[in-house]
Design an enzyme around this catalytic site. Structure first.
Site, short mmCIF file in Angstrom:
data_model
loop_
_atom_site.label_atom_id
_atom_site.label_comp_id
_atom_site.label_asym_id
_atom_site.label_seq_id
_atom_site.Cartn_x
_atom_site.Cartn_y
_atom_site.Cartn_z
CE LYS A 1 42.68 43.46 46.58
NZ LYS A 1 43.30 44.55 45.79
CE1 TYR B 1 42.10 40.06 45.28
CE2 TYR B 1 40.01 40.03 46.48
CZ TYR B 1 40.85 40.61 45.55
OH TYR B 1 40.45 41.75 44.89
CB SER C 1 38.50 43.98 47.98
OG SER C 1 37.37 43.14 47.86
#
Length: 272
Positions: free
Chosen positions: A181, A177, A164
């Site tokens: 990533k 999160y 991401s």
């Protein structure tokens, strides 16, 4: 004259235009995790459109059946199986069913990810840390490790991780999160260096803000204008725009590329 033709082609193009079918993945078999919606579904469709046989997977049987029916109705060679990537028995069944149905494996796309809630780094409970890293990082590694017996039998193997833009940007609202990533970038680099001698390529894609259910809280309503303002191209991306990158990396057109991350984020800053 050629400038006029090119400009006309650009004006007529849209992300919803039918994909020009080519056969650069003919004869290959692919697994795409979390591929019944969003980016995963778009990747599964694009790989199949380019000639690959694709195993679709997701946690829910109803979603798998719906996705398979849709893709098969388009004349694509796909099959489906339920797979929660954090469950060893599900991963084993995924590979067994793929070999049983298609005879082997050439392409693994690790797309599954979890983000139980939007919390800042220090607000995230330990259980949430564990779940995010179990799905986003550990399960991706285990999928890759467990796929190697099949990939080693292929003459042209490719592993693709979906990271991401949050791996590069300081998106504090995405907290753990974003950290997970970023960890995928390291996993990609070390895996590629380890497997290069076996002819197995490992690469990564870092999508920006893409129109999916997963990103709805960040791209709709009051947040839309603020989000778009951070993107130099001034638009939210489409799943198909990530699928095209995946098809390239899976193909022999990317035969000399390994250990790389391709950022598809509309020009957002993407270097650590």
């Amino acid at each position: 004259m050629w400038r006029t033709a090119v400009n006309q082609g650009i004006r007529n193009f849209s992300v919803n235009s039918p994909v020009i079918k080519c056969n650069r993945l003919q004869g290959k078999t692919a697994i795409v995790t979390a591929s019944t919606d969003g980016i995963g579904f778009a990747i599964a469709r694009r790989l199949a459109q380019e000639g690959a046989k694709v195993m679709v997977s997701s946690r829910k049987d109803s979603n798998v059946k719906k996705a398979v029916e849709q893709l098969q109705s388009e004349g694509l060679e796909v099959c489906g199986v339920v797979c929660h990537v954090a469950k060893q028995e599900d991963r084993k069944n995924l590979f067994n069913k793929t070999k049983e149905k298609f005879g082997g494996l050439d392409i693994l796309v690790s797309n599954a990810a979890a983000n139980p809630g939007f919390t800042t780094l220090f607000e995230t409970p330990e259980a949430t840390w564990d779940k995010i890293f179990e799905v986003n990082v550990k399960s991706g590694f285990l999928l890759m490790q467990e796929s190697l017996p099949l990939l080693r039998e292929s003459k042209s193997s490719s592993i693709i991780f979906i990271s991401s833009i949050a791996a590069y940007q300081q998106m504090t609202a995405l907290g753990v999160y974003a950290v997970s990533k970023t960890a995928l970038l390291g996993l990609n680099n070390i895996a590629a260096a380890t497997l290069v001698s076996e002819g197995i390529r490992v690469n990564c894609i870092a999508p920006g803000f893409i129109k999916t259910k997963f990103s709805q809280p960040l791209i709709e309503g009051d947040f839309h204008e603020a989000t778009v303002s951070t993107i130099p191209m001034r638009k939210i991306g489409e799943p198909d725009e990530i699928a095209g990158v995946a098809a390239f990396l899976a193909s022999d057109d990317a035969a000399y590329i390994t250990g790389e991350t391709i950022v598809a984020a509309g020009g957002m800053q993407s270097r650590l």
